[in-house]
Structures are given as structure tokens and as C-alpha cells.
Design a protein around this motif. Sequence first.
Motif, PDB file in Angstrom:
ATOM      1  N   ILE A 230       0.848  -1.199   0.000  1.00 62.81           N
ATOM      2  CA  ILE A 230       0.000   0.000   0.000  1.00 62.81           C
ATOM      3  C   ILE A 230       0.878   1.241   0.000  1.00 62.81           C
ATOM      4  N   ASN A 231       0.661   2.117  -0.965  1.00 56.67           N
ATOM      5  CA  ASN A 231       1.402   3.379  -0.987  1.00 56.67           C
ATOM      6  C   ASN A 231       0.596   4.448  -0.246  1.00 56.67           C
ATOM      7  N   ALA A 232       1.001   4.728   1.010  1.00 63.10           N
ATOM      8  CA  ALA A 232       0.354   5.795   1.794  1.00 63.10           C
ATOM      9  C   ALA A 232       1.308   6.976   1.936  1.00 63.10           C
ATOM     10  N   THR A 233       2.306   7.067   1.023  1.00 60.92           N
ATOM     11  CA  THR A 233       3.151   8.269   1.003  1.00 60.92           C
ATOM     12  C   THR A 233       2.467   9.295   0.105  1.00 60.92           C
ATOM     13  N   SER A 234       2.958  10.535   0.159  1.00 62.71           N
ATOM     14  CA  SER A 234       2.408  11.545  -0.756  1.00 62.71           C
ATOM     15  C   SER A 234       3.301  11.689  -1.989  1.00 62.71           C
ATOM     16  N   ALA A 235       4.187  10.693  -2.246  1.00 62.25           N
ATOM     17  CA  ALA A 235       5.090  10.772  -3.406  1.00 62.25           C
ATOM     18  C   ALA A 235       4.311  10.895  -4.719  1.00 62.25           C
ATOM     19  N   SER A 236       3.188  10.183  -4.842  1.00 63.44           N
ATOM     20  CA  SER A 236       2.431  10.229  -6.100  1.00 63.44           C
ATOM     21  C   SER A 236       1.903  11.635  -6.382  1.00 63.44           C
TER      22      SER A 236
ATOM     23  N   GLY B  24      11.861  -6.428  -6.620  1.00 65.54           N
ATOM     24  CA  GLY B  24      11.643  -7.780  -6.090  1.00 65.54           C
ATOM     25  C   GLY B  24      10.595  -7.890  -4.997  1.00 65.54           C
ATOM     26  N   LEU B  25       9.918  -6.786  -4.671  1.00 69.26           N
ATOM     27  CA  LEU B  25       8.927  -6.839  -3.587  1.00 69.26           C
ATOM     28  C   LEU B  25       7.597  -7.451  -4.045  1.00 69.26           C
ATOM     29  N   PHE B  26       7.353  -7.398  -5.363  1.00 65.79           N
ATOM     30  CA  PHE B  26       6.043  -7.787  -5.897  1.00 65.79           C
ATOM     31  C   PHE B  26       6.058  -9.214  -6.421  1.00 65.79           C
ATOM     32  N   LYS B  27       4.932  -9.921  -6.167  1.00 64.38           N
ATOM     33  CA  LYS B  27       4.698 -11.215  -6.806  1.00 64.38           C
ATOM     34  C   LYS B  27       3.607 -10.974  -7.849  1.00 64.38           C
ATOM     35  N   GLU B  28       3.351 -11.949  -8.697  1.00 65.42           N
ATOM     36  CA  GLU B  28       2.299 -11.792  -9.703  1.00 65.42           C
ATOM     37  C   GLU B  28       0.943 -11.520  -9.035  1.00 65.42           C
ATOM     38  N   THR B  29       0.750 -12.132  -7.860  1.00 72.21           N
ATOM     39  CA  THR B  29      -0.542 -12.047  -7.169  1.00 72.21           C
ATOM     40  C   THR B  29      -0.629 -10.870  -6.194  1.00 72.21           C
ATOM     41  N   THR B  30       0.453 -10.098  -6.054  1.00 73.17           N
ATOM     42  CA  THR B  30       0.447  -8.985  -5.089  1.00 73.17           C
ATOM     43  C   THR B  30      -0.582  -7.929  -5.491  1.00 73.17           C
ATOM     44  N   LEU B  31      -1.351  -7.455  -4.495  1.00 77.64           N
ATOM     45  CA  LEU B  31      -2.208  -6.287  -4.737  1.00 77.64           C
ATOM     46  C   LEU B  31      -1.345  -5.041  -4.519  1.00 77.64           C
ATOM     47  N   ALA B  32      -1.187  -4.219  -5.559  1.00 81.02           N
ATOM     48  CA  ALA B  32      -0.482  -2.933  -5.441  1.00 81.02           C
ATOM     49  C   ALA B  32      -1.544  -1.852  -5.320  1.00 81.02           C
ATOM     50  N   TYR B  33      -1.558  -1.159  -4.180  1.00 81.18           N
ATOM     51  CA  TYR B  33      -2.647  -0.220  -3.879  1.00 81.18           C
ATOM     52  C   TYR B  33      -2.071   1.171  -3.616  1.00 81.18           C
ATOM     53  N   ASP B  34      -2.430   2.137  -4.437  1.00 83.30           N
ATOM     54  CA  ASP B  34      -1.983   3.521  -4.215  1.00 83.30           C
ATOM     55  C   ASP B  34      -3.160   4.308  -3.648  1.00 83.30           C
ATOM     56  N   MET B  35      -2.978   4.900  -2.461  1.00 89.94           N
ATOM     57  CA  MET B  35      -4.091   5.671  -1.866  1.00 89.94           C
ATOM     58  C   MET B  35      -4.432   6.894  -2.712  1.00 89.94           C
ATOM     59  N   MET B  36      -3.471   7.361  -3.499  1.00 91.08           N
ATOM     60  CA  MET B  36      -3.784   8.500  -4.359  1.00 91.08           C
ATOM     61  C   MET B  36      -4.542   8.014  -5.594  1.00 91.08           C
TER      62      MET B  36
ATOM     63  N   LEU C  65      -3.774  -4.073  -9.686  1.00 91.92           N
ATOM     64  CA  LEU C  65      -3.455  -2.681  -9.360  1.00 91.92           C
ATOM     65  C   LEU C  65      -4.735  -1.955  -8.950  1.00 91.92           C
ATOM     66  N   ALA C  66      -4.640  -1.093  -7.926  1.00 92.79           N
ATOM     67  CA  ALA C  66      -5.818  -0.310  -7.530  1.00 92.79           C
ATOM     68  C   ALA C  66      -5.366   1.058  -7.041  1.00 92.79           C
ATOM     69  N   ASP C  67      -6.144   2.079  -7.357  1.00 93.21           N
ATOM     70  CA  ASP C  67      -5.833   3.391  -6.775  1.00 93.21           C
ATOM     71  C   ASP C  67      -6.888   3.744  -5.722  1.00 93.21           C
ATOM     72  N   GLY C  68      -6.783   4.949  -5.139  1.00 91.62           N
ATOM     73  CA  GLY C  68      -7.554   5.283  -3.939  1.00 91.62           C
ATOM     74  C   GLY C  68      -8.972   5.771  -4.169  1.00 91.62           C
ATOM     75  N   ILE C  69      -9.495   5.609  -5.385  1.00 91.23           N
ATOM     76  CA  ILE C  69     -10.846   6.119  -5.629  1.00 91.23           C
ATOM     77  C   ILE C  69     -11.887   5.310  -4.826  1.00 91.23           C
ATOM     78  N   GLY C  70     -11.643   3.998  -4.730  1.00 91.76           N
ATOM     79  CA  GLY C  70     -12.563   3.153  -3.957  1.00 91.76           C
ATOM     80  C   GLY C  70     -12.506   3.503  -2.475  1.00 91.76           C
ATOM     81  N   MET C  71     -11.286   3.767  -1.975  1.00 86.01           N
ATOM     82  CA  MET C  71     -11.133   4.162  -0.560  1.00 86.01           C
ATOM     83  C   MET C  71     -11.867   5.475  -0.307  1.00 86.01           C
ATOM     84  N   LEU C  72     -11.742   6.407  -1.258  1.00 88.98           N
ATOM     85  CA  LEU C  72     -12.405   7.708  -1.111  1.00 88.98           C
ATOM     86  C   LEU C  72     -13.925   7.536  -0.953  1.00 88.98           C
ATOM     87  N   VAL C  73     -14.503   6.721  -1.817  1.00 85.47           N
ATOM     88  CA  VAL C  73     -15.957   6.524  -1.776  1.00 85.47           C
ATOM     89  C   VAL C  73     -16.349   5.743  -0.517  1.00 85.47           C
TER      90      VAL C  73
END
Length: 273
Positions: free
Chosen positions: A188-194, A205-217, A237-245
Motif C-alpha cells: 500500500i502506498n500511503a506516502t504523498s510521493a504520487s 523484487g517486492l512484488f509477486k504476480e498475485t500482489t495487490l499494489a494499492y496507491d491511496m492517491m 493494481l488499484a488506486d484510492g478512488i474506492g477508498m475515497l468513496v
Amino acid sequence: MPDLYAVIGNPIHHSKSPIIHMEFARQTHQDIQYNAILAPLEGFAATVSAFQQKGGKGLNVTLPFKQEAYTLSIRLTDRANAAQAVNTLKFDQNHPILGDNTDGAGLIRDIEVNQEIPIAGKSILLMGAGGAARGVILPLLERKPRLLAIANRTQTKAQLLQAQFSSHGQIVSGHFQDFSGESFDIIINATSASLQDKLPPLPTGLFKETTLAYDMMYSRNLTPFLIFAQQQGAHHLADGIGMLVEQAAESFYVWRGIRPETRKIIEMLKNNR
Ligand SMILES: NC(=O)c1ccc[n+]([C@@H]2O[C@H](COP(=O)([O-])OP(=O)(O)OC[C@H]3O[C@@H](n4cnc5c(N)ncnc54)[C@H](OP(=O)(O)O)[C@@H]3O)[C@@H](O)[C@H]2O)c1
């Protein structure tokens, strides 16, 4: 007269909260008006007080006022207390100001219900140690992951969070490079880098094929983090639009006692970026 609600922040013109809450109200037949309020940087408490005097029933609080809202609250929910930040204020004539934080509940619901990934037993890398990261740690740990690793540019902040929450589950912390050679089920990317169009200094090397990559932005295009995750082989891959709603739906529930349906509005916002 409709009941008054609003989102308060600075800046605020970009906020999607009025669209989301008016859609919730239409769907659940609630008679409310929901606006956006720009508060001066030095005038948060006075703006909240004026809204309350007008009969306002509740506020969503966004950047940069979540900590001030925490201080202003007379009563706090457990999750707001753990987050030390408030994104939802509830005003009630018979009770003092209630401060709540629905960000963590929004993230959990987006991951478990919308992305269909149960958190129990998973290894999670949470990047960042600011307000957003702090707000989601307790809700994540309550879902019983196998491990929660917190990585932050300023390592001491991650260590402080580890110390604060270690009694709630298995937590480790460090700088990004400290996790080189490990892989995770959810990152989960909870930094404000994006927001700065930058990639946090992640090792490969942190990601596997099945890893969920989630950006809060959330943004029109893939963020640098999601592009990196894709290049590293992650398919989900998912971004933060679902979290926002979902955090908005949780606030609506706190205020109105009714849980709105979220899928349609998430799709609508995704299609109109
Ligand atoms: N979707 C939603 O509903 C939702 C809700 C809340 C927040 N958010 C998003 O979450 C993000 C973080 O918000 P916040 O309130 O936590 O911000 P914040 O309190 O200012 O914290 C910022 C964090 O990002 C780190 N950081 C900043 N620039 C970086 C860079 N270039 N590389 C690596 N790390 C960097 C900081 O590290 P240091 O400690 O080293 O400075 C800190 O950990 C924002 O993008 C915000 O839009 C989304």
C-alpha cells in the motif's frame, strides 16, 4: 429544510465529496445539502464554529486540517484516537463534538469487498508514516494479517508507529531498502510521493504476480508507484478512488445511520476521471 453537511479543507475545489454525498442522499432518500467549504489556513476552528452555529450537522475534514479536527473534538471514537487524526465531525445539539476517522474502514472495505482480497493471514507492506498511514494501521491489524511492515523515508517515524501499535499485531518497520529480498501479498502506498509524481525509493523484487499494489492517491493515469508495480510483475493494481468513496460511505453511516451502496458511484468516478 435539508440537514447541512460539508467537506472542509484548503484547497477544496478539487473535492469529489459533494458529488459522492449528494448521490448517497439521492439513493437513500435523505434530505441533506452537502457543500464544500474553503477554510483559511489559520481559521479552521472559527469556520467550523460558524458552520455549527448555522445548524450544520456534520463535516468531512481533509488536508491540512485532520490534526486540528482531532484537537477540536470533545469526544473521539477509538479509531480516531488511534489515528490521532479526524476526518469526520458530527454535531448534535445534546452531545459535544464527536470526532471520528473513517479512512481505515474505507481502505479495508475497498480491499476486502471491492478488490475481493481478504486481509487475514496476508503479509502487508505499508509505505509512509504520515496521517494516512497512521489512520489505517489499527483497522489493518484488526483484520489479522500475518505481518505488517511499515517502510518510511524518515525511519524514526516508522519506528514510532511500530512501537505504538505493536501490542495489536506482528509489526516490523524500517527504511524502504530494509525490505529488499522480501515479497508481500499487499503493498500500500500511503506516502504523498504520487502527488509529486514521484516513486518512493523502493527496492526491486517486492512484488509477486498475485500482489495487490494499492496507491491511496487516485488520478487519471497510473501513478508512478502503480507503473513500477506493473513493471515488477504485479497484475492487481488499484488506486484510492474506492477508498475515497468507502470512507465517505462510512461517514454517511456515522451521520445518518444508513449505509449507502457504493459500487455505482465508484464506477462513475472511474469513468469520469
Ligand atoms: N483515497 C483516500 O481516501 C485518501 C485518504 C487519505 C489520504 N490519501 C492520500 O494518502 C497520501 C498521504 O497523505 P498523508 O495525509 O499521510 O500525507 P502526510 O501526512 O503529509 O505524509 C506524507 C508521507 O509521505 C512520505 N513522502 C513524501 N514524499 C515522499 C517521497 N518523495 N518519497 C517517499 N516518501 C515520501 C513522507 O515521508 P517522511 O516522513 O520521510 O516525510 C510521509 O510518510 C496522499 O497521496 C493522500 O492524497 C488518500
